[in-house]
Scaffold this motif. Structure first.
Motif, mmCIF file in Angstrom:
data_model
loop_
_atom_site.group_PDB
_atom_site.id
_atom_site.type_symbol
_atom_site.label_atom_id
_atom_site.label_comp_id
_atom_site.label_asym_id
_atom_site.label_seq_id
_atom_site.Cartn_x
_atom_site.Cartn_y
_atom_site.Cartn_z
ATOM 1 N N UNK A 224 53.819 67.973 -2.809
ATOM 2 C CA UNK A 224 54.673 69.049 -3.320
ATOM 3 C C UNK A 224 56.138 68.697 -3.063
ATOM 4 N N UNK A 225 56.980 68.913 -4.049
ATOM 5 C CA UNK A 225 58.420 68.680 -3.906
ATOM 6 C C UNK A 225 59.068 69.935 -3.325
ATOM 7 N N UNK A 226 59.340 69.894 -2.017
ATOM 8 C CA UNK A 226 59.866 71.073 -1.346
ATOM 9 C C UNK A 226 61.371 71.265 -1.564
ATOM 10 N N UNK A 227 61.999 70.333 -2.315
ATOM 11 C CA UNK A 227 63.405 70.545 -2.695
ATOM 12 C C UNK A 227 63.503 71.381 -3.962
ATOM 13 N N UNK A 233 61.095 78.848 -2.503
ATOM 14 C CA UNK A 233 60.925 80.303 -2.463
ATOM 15 C C UNK A 233 59.574 80.708 -1.874
ATOM 16 N N UNK A 234 58.593 79.801 -1.908
ATOM 17 C CA UNK A 234 57.266 80.124 -1.380
ATOM 18 C C UNK A 234 57.066 79.592 0.037
#
Length: 348
Positions: A224-227, A233-234
């Motif tokens: 998952x691309x957390x940028x 938002x999650x």
């Protein structure tokens, strides 16, 4: 579409009907027939693997292959009820065979003592579902990608101390049926008033609804691309166990094993370092996993194996029988809190 049931090889005998009577009453004859026609590969026969094997054998799959190349040790026996106490030094899968087969003689239980890493690609194509435990991230991703090309269902799971998880990839289109309360029309009699004409739910009647759901690959779920703004938002709703899993998989890759109680001090320091590196690479703060996590992720705990193995076995049965909504796509269990959570990572 819901898979059709072959007539010849998948007929339920009177003996099987008696054996599986309660299950047939619960999820129906067609679902049991689909289970009866399914072959499953289970990799890893430690505590979690034993729980999954038990649940699949009792449910009544056609065949279960137990694959494990490791030998029985005192440590591996602690959460594994299929291995006799005097089996130290034997192959884990072979030592589990006798008790596993006794659970249900109608299921073909086989043993494979090879290392799963040595198996060619086409080995996995003979199964309807593959369940991987105690495997490296690279191997799980490889098998998931292979099986996706043949519409073979893939499950992964592990238990680390008080924590455990399961992941499922049922393909781009997984079809299933779900039992819902039947909606009936209200009465049309004039003296009943307008309220009587509304559609109502009859709790005493149900109907079967066909549904389709899509799953992403394990690779996509773990990357998952957390940028991304949507992912950011999650973040507050994301279970910390997702990041703990990333740390433990990296530990397994780097050291070739899971954290060992005998080297607690050394492995604890390495876990903290990997935690910092993994979260920094994701662009996230190490505060997402407080330092105390290292105290609760060593060895397999039998109660956690029972919970995670129960959920993992249930999801395999649901997927193979095409009955009821599956978990999409992770289940995390936190034994410290005594609770679990289902969350979906990757494409929605």
């Amino acid at each position: 579409m819901i898979d059709t049931i072959e007539k010849e090889d998948n007929i339920i005998s009177e003996e099987e009907a008696a054996q599986y009577d309660r299950q047939i009453r619960l999820w129906g004859l067609d679902a049991q027939k689909r289970l009866r026609g399914s072959r499953v590969l289970l990799v890893g026969l430690r505590g979690l693997g034993a729980e999954v094997a038990k649940n699949l054998i009792l449910a009544g799959v056609k065949g279960l292959t137990l694959l494990d190349h490791e030998q029985v040790t005192e440590e591996s026996r602690r959460a594994q009820f299929l291995i006799p106490v005097d089996a130290d030094g034997q192959n884990q899968a072979q030592a589990s065979l006798e008790r596993a087969q006794l659970l249900n003689p109608m299921v073909e239980v086989k043993v494979d003592t090879d290392a799963v890493e040595s198996k060619p690609d086409d080995f996995f194509f003979q199964f309807d579902a593959v369940c991987l435990t105690r495997c490296s991230k690279d191997l799980m991703v490889r098998v998931d990608q292979l099986c996706a090309s043949r519409n073979i269902k893939v499950f992964c799971g592990d238990v680390y101390g008080y924590h455990g998880y399961m992941f499922s990839d049922l393909g781009q289109e997984h079809h299933y049926v779900e039992e819902k309360p039947k909606v009936v029309k209200g009465s049309n009699e004039a003296n009943d008033g307008p309220e009587a004409k509304k559609r109502k739910v009859d709790p005493n009647e149900t109907t079967m609804v066909k549904k389709t759901i899509s799953f992403c690959s394990l690779k996509e779920a773990l990357e998952v691309d957390w940028t991304n703004e949507k992912a950011k938002s999650s973040l507050k709703r994301t279970p910390a166990d997702y990041f703990l899993l990333q740390v433990l998989l990296k530990f397994r890759t780097d050291k070739g094993c899971d954290p060992q109680p005998d080297s607690f001090a050394e492995d604890s320091q390495l876990l903290l370092q990997i935690r910092d590196d993994v979260l920094e690479t994701m662009g996230l703060s190490s505060e997402l996993l407080p330092n105390t996590f290292v105290s609760y992720c060593f060895s397999e705990m039998a109660p956690v194996c029972a919970v995670v193995g129960g959920v993992l076995g249930q999801e395999l049965v649901k997927a193979l029988s095409q009955r009821d909504a599956p978990h999409r796509n992770f289940f995390f269990f936190d034994g410290l809190k005594g609770s679990g959570v289902v969350d979906n990572f990757g494409s929605k």
